[in-house]
Motif scaffolding. Structure first.
Motif, mmCIF file in Angstrom:
data_model
loop_
_atom_site.group_PDB
_atom_site.id
_atom_site.type_symbol
_atom_site.label_atom_id
_atom_site.label_comp_id
_atom_site.label_asym_id
_atom_site.label_seq_id
_atom_site.Cartn_x
_atom_site.Cartn_y
_atom_site.Cartn_z
ATOM 1 N N HIS A 86 3.853 14.729 -16.759
ATOM 2 C CA HIS A 86 5.285 14.721 -17.071
ATOM 3 C C HIS A 86 5.956 16.038 -16.720
ATOM 4 O O HIS A 86 7.070 16.051 -16.165
ATOM 5 C CB HIS A 86 5.492 14.380 -18.547
ATOM 6 C CG HIS A 86 5.122 12.971 -18.887
ATOM 7 N ND1 HIS A 86 5.810 11.878 -18.412
ATOM 8 C CD2 HIS A 86 4.109 12.474 -19.657
ATOM 9 C CE1 HIS A 86 5.263 10.777 -18.867
ATOM 10 N NE2 HIS A 86 4.223 11.100 -19.620
ATOM 11 N N ASP A 87 5.328 17.158 -17.022
ATOM 12 C CA ASP A 87 5.941 18.436 -16.683
ATOM 13 C C ASP A 87 6.163 18.549 -15.180
ATOM 14 O O ASP A 87 7.235 18.975 -14.725
ATOM 15 C CB ASP A 87 5.068 19.596 -17.160
ATOM 16 C CG ASP A 87 5.101 19.777 -18.671
ATOM 17 O OD1 ASP A 87 6.024 19.245 -19.324
ATOM 18 O OD2 ASP A 87 4.191 20.451 -19.195
ATOM 19 N N GLU A 88 5.149 18.154 -14.402
ATOM 20 C CA GLU A 88 5.265 18.241 -12.944
ATOM 21 C C GLU A 88 6.338 17.294 -12.411
ATOM 22 O O GLU A 88 7.137 17.665 -11.548
ATOM 23 C CB GLU A 88 3.916 17.920 -12.298
ATOM 24 C CG GLU A 88 2.818 18.918 -12.578
ATOM 25 C CD GLU A 88 2.042 18.602 -13.854
ATOM 26 O OE1 GLU A 88 2.549 17.804 -14.686
ATOM 27 O OE2 GLU A 88 0.937 19.158 -14.019
ATOM 28 N N ARG A 141 13.621 14.712 -22.672
ATOM 29 C CA ARG A 141 13.825 15.327 -21.362
ATOM 30 C C ARG A 141 14.192 14.277 -20.317
ATOM 31 O O ARG A 141 15.088 14.503 -19.499
ATOM 32 C CB ARG A 141 12.573 16.099 -20.943
ATOM 33 C CG ARG A 141 12.295 17.301 -21.826
ATOM 34 C CD ARG A 141 10.909 17.872 -21.609
ATOM 35 N NE ARG A 141 10.791 18.548 -20.317
ATOM 36 C CZ ARG A 141 9.643 18.986 -19.818
ATOM 37 N NH1 ARG A 141 8.504 18.788 -20.515
ATOM 38 N NH2 ARG A 141 9.611 19.599 -18.663
ATOM 39 N N ALA A 153 14.321 17.132 -11.940
ATOM 40 C CA ALA A 153 15.458 17.854 -12.520
ATOM 41 C C ALA A 153 16.400 18.449 -11.486
ATOM 42 O O ALA A 153 17.633 18.327 -11.620
ATOM 43 C CB ALA A 153 14.952 18.925 -13.479
ATOM 44 N N PRO A 154 15.917 19.115 -10.428
ATOM 45 C CA PRO A 154 16.858 19.705 -9.464
ATOM 46 C C PRO A 154 17.678 18.672 -8.695
ATOM 47 O O PRO A 154 18.700 19.019 -8.093
ATOM 48 C CB PRO A 154 15.933 20.486 -8.515
ATOM 49 C CG PRO A 154 14.668 20.682 -9.257
ATOM 50 C CD PRO A 154 14.527 19.469 -10.111
ATOM 51 N N ASN A 192 8.289 13.056 -3.362
ATOM 52 C CA ASN A 192 9.506 13.674 -2.824
ATOM 53 C C ASN A 192 10.134 12.822 -1.726
ATOM 54 O O ASN A 192 11.362 12.677 -1.674
ATOM 55 C CB ASN A 192 9.193 15.077 -2.309
ATOM 56 C CG ASN A 192 9.157 16.112 -3.412
ATOM 57 O OD1 ASN A 192 10.183 16.575 -3.886
ATOM 58 N ND2 ASN A 192 7.946 16.475 -3.835
ATOM 59 N N HIS A 208 2.481 14.333 -4.333
ATOM 60 C CA HIS A 208 3.723 15.112 -4.313
ATOM 61 C C HIS A 208 4.533 14.823 -3.047
ATOM 62 O O HIS A 208 5.769 14.677 -3.114
ATOM 63 C CB HIS A 208 3.413 16.603 -4.411
ATOM 64 C CG HIS A 208 3.350 17.126 -5.812
ATOM 65 N ND1 HIS A 208 4.482 17.346 -6.582
ATOM 66 C CD2 HIS A 208 2.298 17.468 -6.595
ATOM 67 C CE1 HIS A 208 4.132 17.802 -7.769
ATOM 68 N NE2 HIS A 208 2.812 17.886 -7.811
ATOM 69 N N ILE A 249 8.966 15.986 -14.015
ATOM 70 C CA ILE A 249 10.307 16.404 -14.427
ATOM 71 C C ILE A 249 10.765 17.613 -13.608
ATOM 72 O O ILE A 249 11.944 17.729 -13.259
ATOM 73 C CB ILE A 249 10.330 16.691 -15.934
ATOM 74 C CG1 ILE A 249 10.196 15.370 -16.707
ATOM 75 C CG2 ILE A 249 11.608 17.411 -16.347
ATOM 76 C CD1 ILE A 249 9.995 15.532 -18.190
ATOM 77 N N SER A 250 9.826 18.486 -13.254
ATOM 78 C CA SER A 250 10.206 19.641 -12.439
ATOM 79 C C SER A 250 10.659 19.214 -11.047
ATOM 80 O O SER A 250 11.474 19.897 -10.411
ATOM 81 C CB SER A 250 9.039 20.628 -12.327
ATOM 82 O OG SER A 250 7.991 20.108 -11.528
ATOM 83 N N VAL A 251 10.143 18.075 -10.563
ATOM 84 C CA VAL A 251 10.589 17.534 -9.276
ATOM 85 C C VAL A 251 11.925 16.820 -9.432
ATOM 86 O O VAL A 251 12.827 16.933 -8.582
ATOM 87 C CB VAL A 251 9.533 16.572 -8.702
ATOM 88 C CG1 VAL A 251 10.051 15.877 -7.446
ATOM 89 C CG2 VAL A 251 8.242 17.321 -8.377
#
Length: 226
Positions: free
Chosen positions: A154-156, A185, A162-163, A133, A129, A158-160
């Motif tokens: 993928h969920d993790e 997505r 998307a913002p 970032n 992570h 995309i959560s990084v």
């Protein structure tokens, strides 16, 4: 990756780009010239690289010196490499090296998250992570597209991502192998999807079902060689 027309093989093949590969891998060093000659016969003329670690970046630059613009260099800290680090201090040193090297790179990557069990310790995930970032920050600062490596995360990821999307997201998800809803997505975030041999495997039914729904101008073909 590339198929010549069966009806008239005398025609010049359509030019292809291998959207993701690792020609700097030492396993290819002794046979790279004949391999690339064979690729050119099939119409493949450009090879986009995937970055792994500082030693890999230097090997890529040697290939650029040897083959010119046919090699597209891409530098990044691969999640597998990051997962093997013992501490964040070592990662910070490598990130400083990446920052210095990026002017010679066409993109930032491979970067992302890989949560396969062998990379899935708490320490590994934390370092991944941090690296992800930091590399997204570098891509933004240097205005470089991204080459994403995402496995079972993928969920993790995309959560990084998307913002950070402001309508100008660029890059690809390499070796994409996920269902249609996940594909949508990434497409909505502005990314291309790069697919390889996995699409031919019967066990990847969800990927095979997703492919017909993807816009043709958002699909990239790759070998991920070797």
């Amino acid at each position: 990756m590339s198929r010549l027309p069966q009806s008239d093989t005398s025609k010049k093949p359509v030019p292809w780009i291998d959207g993701h590969c690792h020609l700097a891998d030492p396993r290819l060093a002794d046979r790279l010239d004949p391999l690339l000659s064979q690729c050119r016969v099939l119409g493949i003329h450009t090879w986009v690289q995937g970055g792994y670690d500082p030693a890999d970046w230097n090997r890529q630059l040697a290939l650029v010196s040897r083959y010119g613009s046919a090699i597209v260099p891409v530098f990044g800290l691969h999640p597998w490499w990051v997962a093997r680090l013992s501490d964040e201090a070592s990662l910070r040193v490598a990130l400083t090296e990446l920052e210095a090297a990026l002017p010679r790179s066409r993109a930032v990557g491979e970067t992302g998250l890989d949560f396969l069990p062998r990379h899935g310790s708490e320490q590994s995930r934390r370092l991944q992570h941090v690296a992800f970032n930091a590399q997204l920050d570098l891509a933004n600062r240097f205005d470089k597209p991204l080459v994403l490596h995402v496995v079972r995360a993928h969920d993790e990821a995309i959560s990084v991502l998307a913002p950070r999307v402001s309508g100008t997201a660029r890059g690809l998800v390499h070796a994409f192998n996920a269902p249609r809803d996940v594909a949508r997505r990434y497409l909505d975030l502005g990314y291309h999807l790069s697919v390889g041999g996995a699409v031919t495997h019967d066990r990847n039914a969800s990927l095979r079902e997703a492919i017909p729904f993807l816009p043709l101008d958002r699909i990239i073909l790759e070998t991920d060689s070797p």
